[in-house]
Motif scaffolding. Structure first.
Motif, mmCIF file in Angstrom:
data_model
loop_
_atom_site.group_PDB
_atom_site.id
_atom_site.type_symbol
_atom_site.label_atom_id
_atom_site.label_comp_id
_atom_site.label_asym_id
_atom_site.label_seq_id
_atom_site.Cartn_x
_atom_site.Cartn_y
_atom_site.Cartn_z
ATOM 1 N N LYS A 100 0.841 -1.187 0.000
ATOM 2 C CA LYS A 100 0.000 0.000 0.000
ATOM 3 C C LYS A 100 0.882 1.244 0.000
ATOM 4 O O LYS A 100 1.838 1.346 0.769
ATOM 5 C CB LYS A 100 -0.908 0.012 1.233
ATOM 6 C CG LYS A 100 -1.924 -1.112 1.278
ATOM 7 C CD LYS A 100 -2.745 -1.052 2.554
ATOM 8 C CE LYS A 100 -3.738 -2.193 2.626
ATOM 9 N NZ LYS A 100 -4.532 -2.163 3.881
ATOM 10 N N GLU A 102 0.435 4.051 1.208
ATOM 11 C CA GLU A 102 0.460 4.763 2.482
ATOM 12 C C GLU A 102 1.641 4.327 3.356
ATOM 13 O O GLU A 102 2.163 5.114 4.147
ATOM 14 C CB GLU A 102 -0.841 4.512 3.260
ATOM 15 C CG GLU A 102 -2.113 4.831 2.490
ATOM 16 C CD GLU A 102 -2.644 3.635 1.740
ATOM 17 O OE1 GLU A 102 -3.387 2.829 2.322
ATOM 18 O OE2 GLU A 102 -2.310 3.510 0.539
ATOM 19 N N GLY A 120 5.038 1.066 -4.123
ATOM 20 C CA GLY A 120 3.766 1.563 -3.623
ATOM 21 C C GLY A 120 2.654 1.426 -4.645
ATOM 22 O O GLY A 120 2.829 1.768 -5.814
ATOM 23 N N GLU A 122 -0.954 2.661 -5.647
ATOM 24 C CA GLU A 122 -2.006 3.668 -5.489
ATOM 25 C C GLU A 122 -3.276 3.109 -6.121
ATOM 26 O O GLU A 122 -3.361 2.970 -7.341
ATOM 27 C CB GLU A 122 -1.608 4.975 -6.186
ATOM 28 C CG GLU A 122 -0.385 5.658 -5.601
ATOM 29 C CD GLU A 122 -0.714 6.501 -4.387
ATOM 30 O OE1 GLU A 122 -1.891 6.477 -3.964
ATOM 31 O OE2 GLU A 122 0.189 7.168 -3.870
ATOM 32 N N ARG A 123 -4.246 2.772 -5.283
ATOM 33 C CA ARG A 123 -5.438 2.105 -5.815
ATOM 34 C C ARG A 123 -6.235 2.976 -6.766
ATOM 35 O O ARG A 123 -6.937 2.489 -7.637
ATOM 36 C CB ARG A 123 -6.311 1.640 -4.652
ATOM 37 C CG ARG A 123 -5.662 0.536 -3.834
ATOM 38 C CD ARG A 123 -6.557 0.016 -2.744
ATOM 39 N NE ARG A 123 -5.909 -1.052 -1.995
ATOM 40 C CZ ARG A 123 -6.424 -1.645 -0.932
ATOM 41 N NH1 ARG A 123 -7.607 -1.257 -0.480
ATOM 42 N NH2 ARG A 123 -5.769 -2.607 -0.306
ATOM 43 N N GLY A 153 -5.301 -7.654 -1.303
ATOM 44 C CA GLY A 153 -5.196 -6.238 -1.008
ATOM 45 C C GLY A 153 -5.175 -5.886 0.462
ATOM 46 O O GLY A 153 -4.827 -4.770 0.827
ATOM 47 N N THR A 154 -5.539 -6.818 1.326
ATOM 48 C CA THR A 154 -5.561 -6.569 2.761
ATOM 49 C C THR A 154 -5.602 -7.907 3.477
ATOM 50 O O THR A 154 -5.744 -8.965 2.836
ATOM 51 C CB THR A 154 -6.783 -5.719 3.161
ATOM 52 O OG1 THR A 154 -6.669 -5.326 4.525
ATOM 53 C CG2 THR A 154 -8.084 -6.492 2.961
ATOM 54 N N GLN A 165 -8.190 -8.126 -5.640
ATOM 55 C CA GLN A 165 -8.229 -6.751 -6.109
ATOM 56 C C GLN A 165 -8.087 -6.718 -7.636
ATOM 57 O O GLN A 165 -7.312 -7.484 -8.214
ATOM 58 C CB GLN A 165 -7.092 -5.947 -5.486
ATOM 59 C CG GLN A 165 -7.263 -5.678 -4.002
ATOM 60 C CD GLN A 165 -8.376 -4.675 -3.719
ATOM 61 O OE1 GLN A 165 -8.489 -3.651 -4.378
ATOM 62 N NE2 GLN A 165 -9.187 -4.983 -2.720
#
Length: 230
Positions: A100, A102, A120, A122-123, A153-154, A165
Motif C-alpha cells: 500500500k 500509504e 507503492g 495507489e489504488r 489487497g488486505t 483486487q
C-alpha cells in the motif's frame, strides 16, 4: 495448556521483538543510501529476528510445502496476518513487494522500504502513476529479484475468502510474468493479541503461465491461495 501459555509467551514476545528491532531500524536508516549490500542484509536480518522470536518465544514453527524460489516470477501470497508481511525478506531472496502506498509515507520506515524495493500501489492511480509502478517493477525483475503481491489487497481472516483486487490481473497482464500462488495459514496462530504456538505453513502451487484471460488467472490464483483456508 497452549491457550494458557499464550499469554506469558506473548508478553515476552512483544517487548523482545520490538525493542530488538530498534538496532535493525537504525542500521537500515544509516545504510540505505550508502551501501545496498549491507542494507539488504540488515533488512533480512530483521526479518530473521522476527522468525527467531516466533520460534523460541511463541513456539511457532514454519513449514514450507513444495517450495519454489526463482527470479522473474510474480508470487501471489495469501494475506492473513502481519506474520507473512514481516517474513517475506526471510522467506525470499531480496524480494520486491507491492505494498500500500500509504506505508511508504511513514517517516523513516517508508524511505527504507522504498530503498529496499517496496513498490507503492495507489489504488486510485492514474495512467502516469501506473506506468511508473510498472517501470519500477520491470527494473527490479531485471535485477533477478522475485516480485511479491498480496492479491486480496488486505488481511483476510482465516476461513474467509475475498475477491482479488482488480489491480492484480492488470499487473499480471502488463508485466507478462508467470505467477506462483502461495497459500499461508498464519491467521489462527498469529492474528490475535495472545499468539498461539503451532505451525504456520506456506504451500506453493504450480506455476501459472502468463497471458491467461482475467477470469482464468483470478480463479486459479484464488483457489490456490485458499488451499489452506479450512
Amino acid at each position: 495448556m497452549r491457550n494458557l501459555l499464550s499469554i506469558p509467551r506473548s508478553l515476552l514476545f512483544y517487548p523482545t521483538f520490538y525493542i530488538g528491532s530498534v538496532p535493525y531500524v537504525l542500521a537500515a536508516l544509516v545504510l540505505m543510501h550508502r551501501a545496498q549490500g549491507p542494507f539488504r542484509a540488515v533488512v533480512r536480518g530483521w526479518s530473521a529476528w522476527h522468525r527467531t522470536c516466533c520460534r523460541w518465544l511463541l513456539g511457532i514453527r514454519v513449514e514450507l510445502q513444495d517450495p519454489v524460489f526463482k527470479p522473474g516470477v510474480l508470487y501471489a501470497v495469501r494475506h492473513e496476518s502481519f506474520f507473512e508481511a514481516i517474513d517475506m525478506p526471510r522467506l525470499f531472496r531480496v524480494p520486491v513487494v507491492f505494498a500500500k502506498a500509504e506505508l511508504l509515507r511513514i517517516p523513516g520506515w517508508g524511505k527504507a522500504g522504498e530503498s529496499f524495493g517496496l513498490i507503492g500501489v495507489e489504488r486510485e492511480a492514474g495512467a502516469k502513476a501506473l506506468r511508473k509502478m510498472l517501470s519500477e517493477a520491470r527494473r527490479r525483475v531485471a535485477e533477478d529479484r522475485p516480485l511479491i503481491i498480496f492479491p486480496e489487497g488486505t488481511r483476510v481472516p482465516h476461513g474467509q475468502r475475498r475477491d482479488l483486487q482488480a489491480g492484480f490481473a492488470g499487473i499480471y497482464k502488463l508485466l507478462g510474468l508467470p505467477v506462483i500462488p502461495v497459500a499461508v495459514d498464519s491467521g489462527p496462530l498469529y492474528h490475535r493479541t495472545w499468539k498461539l504456538s503451532g505451525t504456520i505453513r506456506y504451500r506453493f502451487a504450480e506455476e501459472i503461465p502468463p497471458g491467461l484471460p482475467r477470469e482464468e488467472i483470478e480463479a486459479r490464483v484464488e483457489a490456490a491461495i485458499n488451499a489452506l483456508n479450512a
